[in-house]
Design a protein around this motif. Structure first.
Motif, PDB file in Angstrom:
ATOM      1  N   ALA A   1     -62.588 -22.470 -43.072  1.00  0.00           N
ATOM      2  CA  ALA A   1     -63.778 -23.318 -42.996  1.00  0.00           C
ATOM      3  C   ALA A   1     -63.390 -24.789 -43.052  1.00  0.00           C
ATOM      4  N   VAL A   2     -63.953 -25.565 -42.129  1.00  0.00           N
ATOM      5  CA  VAL A   2     -63.731 -27.013 -42.083  1.00  0.00           C
ATOM      6  C   VAL A   2     -65.064 -27.684 -41.794  1.00  0.00           C
ATOM      7  N   GLY A   3     -65.061 -29.010 -41.835  1.00  0.00           N
ATOM      8  CA  GLY A   3     -66.265 -29.760 -41.533  1.00  0.00           C
ATOM      9  C   GLY A   3     -66.668 -29.637 -40.074  1.00  0.00           C
ATOM     10  N   ALA A   4     -67.919 -29.996 -39.800  1.00  0.00           N
ATOM     11  CA  ALA A   4     -68.511 -29.777 -38.485  1.00  0.00           C
ATOM     12  C   ALA A   4     -67.773 -30.488 -37.357  1.00  0.00           C
ATOM     13  N   ASN A   5     -67.173 -31.631 -37.648  1.00  0.00           N
ATOM     14  CA  ASN A   5     -66.534 -32.433 -36.600  1.00  0.00           C
ATOM     15  C   ASN A   5     -65.035 -32.593 -36.816  1.00  0.00           C
ATOM     16  N   ASP A   6     -64.466 -31.759 -37.694  1.00  0.00           N
ATOM     17  CA  ASP A   6     -63.034 -31.821 -37.946  1.00  0.00           C
ATOM     18  C   ASP A   6     -62.253 -31.290 -36.745  1.00  0.00           C
ATOM     19  N   PRO A   7     -60.964 -31.634 -36.626  1.00  0.00           N
ATOM     20  CA  PRO A   7     -60.158 -31.106 -35.525  1.00  0.00           C
ATOM     21  C   PRO A   7     -60.041 -29.590 -35.600  1.00  0.00           C
ATOM     22  N   VAL A   8     -60.005 -28.951 -34.439  1.00  0.00           N
ATOM     23  CA  VAL A   8     -59.638 -27.539 -34.342  1.00  0.00           C
ATOM     24  C   VAL A   8     -58.190 -27.507 -33.855  1.00  0.00           C
ATOM     25  N   VAL A   9     -57.332 -26.881 -34.644  1.00  0.00           N
ATOM     26  CA  VAL A   9     -55.895 -26.870 -34.360  1.00  0.00           C
ATOM     27  C   VAL A   9     -55.489 -25.482 -33.878  1.00  0.00           C
ATOM     28  N   LEU A  10     -54.939 -25.409 -32.692  1.00  0.00           N
ATOM     29  CA  LEU A  10     -54.510 -24.126 -32.143  1.00  0.00           C
ATOM     30  C   LEU A  10     -53.295 -23.619 -32.908  1.00  0.00           C
ATOM     31  N   PRO A  11     -53.278 -22.338 -33.249  1.00  0.00           N
ATOM     32  CA  PRO A  11     -52.101 -21.798 -33.927  1.00  0.00           C
ATOM     33  C   PRO A  11     -50.906 -21.760 -32.988  1.00  0.00           C
TER      34      PRO A  11
END
Length: 286
Positions: free
Chosen positions: A104-114
């Motif tokens: 879980a992260v904030g709504a506008n945080d980066p999405v980091v590909l594994p």
């Protein structure tokens, strides 16, 4: 009420969004928005406040709207048309899997590909946040245990999920794969959770455009069903499935996330999110 936590990671402050869209500071009332805050007693305390008496503050980074997220429970193939695009049968009972709470992260945080990801995908979903303990509850009483609702992006690595054996969890719990928020909307402001429009764009292209009215199993059914298999506690969240339009289902060829892509998504009355996708970079996780 629309409750939120904002500020740098690890330094978020509690707030609410007033009727005019202004952020009102709650730090003089509660130390934070916790699972206890989401209980009927905790919410009653906040409802008794006059928002106009609270300080107006600038909106910072949106964090997960509450602390103490316990179980992150997910429902698969809960829209008939999404099941069809996935070439999977409509389930006779809810398909249940778990996302790790720390995805879980904030709504506008980066999405980091594994590392090694080749099939990461998007899923706009309605989140259901539990406010009181639920064990073996009936469908008629189930919604009494819901504190509120939120937007969730159930980011999924499809190769890990479907091609690596075992359970779906492998592709669902990677760090940053669970953006939540930007706020939690209390249940009294959502009279019918089965009548909410929802959408998701990638790089400005509308891929998902659906409604919670087409869920196979509605919110009350899911809360009641899950309470037969596990105790639902305040701060737990259920992400309830996605409408059609995921990347895996694009014809003639699937479309998957890559570094630099921008996802925008929202649900009627619950706010919007935006995430930029990044290649693996551990520095973005802390």
């Amino acid at each position: 009420m629309k409750l939120l936590r904002h500020g740098p990671k690890g330094q978020e402050k509690p707030a609410l969004l007033d009727a005019d869209g202004q952020v009102r500071d709650l730090s003089g009332v509660v130390a934070d928005i916790t699972a206890q805050t989401l209980s009927p007693t905790g919410l009653a305390k906040l409802r008794a406040l006059d928002p106009t008496k609270l300080p107006v503050v600038p909106m910072g980074r949106a964090g997960v709207p509450w602390t103490g997220l316990g179980k992150f429970i997910a429902i698969g193939l809960n829209y008939a048309d999404h099941a069809a695009e996935s070439n999977m049968p409509i389930p006779k009972e809810p398909i249940v899997f778990m996302k790790t709470p720390d995805c879980a992260v904030g709504a506008n945080d980066p999405v980091v590909l594994p590392q090694g990801s080749v099939k990461s995908d998007w899923e706009v979903e309605l989140g259901v946040v539990i406010g009181s303990t639920a064990r073996y509850v009936s469908e008629a009483d189930a919604l009494q245990h819901v504190a509120g609702y939120c937007v969730i992006n159930d980011v999924s690595e499809r190769e890990y999920q479907l091609e690596r054996g075992g359970q779906w969890d492998k592709g669902k719990g990677c760090e940053t794969f669970g953006p939540i928020g930007p706020w939690l909307v209390t249940a009294d402001e959502v009279p019918d959770p089965q009548a909410l429009g929802m959408w998701l764009d990638v790089n400005g292209h509308r891929y998902q455009n659906g409604s919670t009215k087409t869920m196979i199993f509605g919110v009350a059914t899911l809360v009641s069903y899950l309470s037969r298999f596990m105790t639902l506690r305040p701060g737990d969240v259920i992400t309830t499935g996605t409408p059609p339009g995921v990347g895996m289902g694009v014809k003639p060829s699937p479309v998957y996330l890559k570094a630099g892509d921008v996802m925008r998504l929202g649900i009627e009355g619950l706010g919007e999110q935006q995430q930029t996708v990044h290649a693996w970079d551990a520095s973005l996780l802390d």
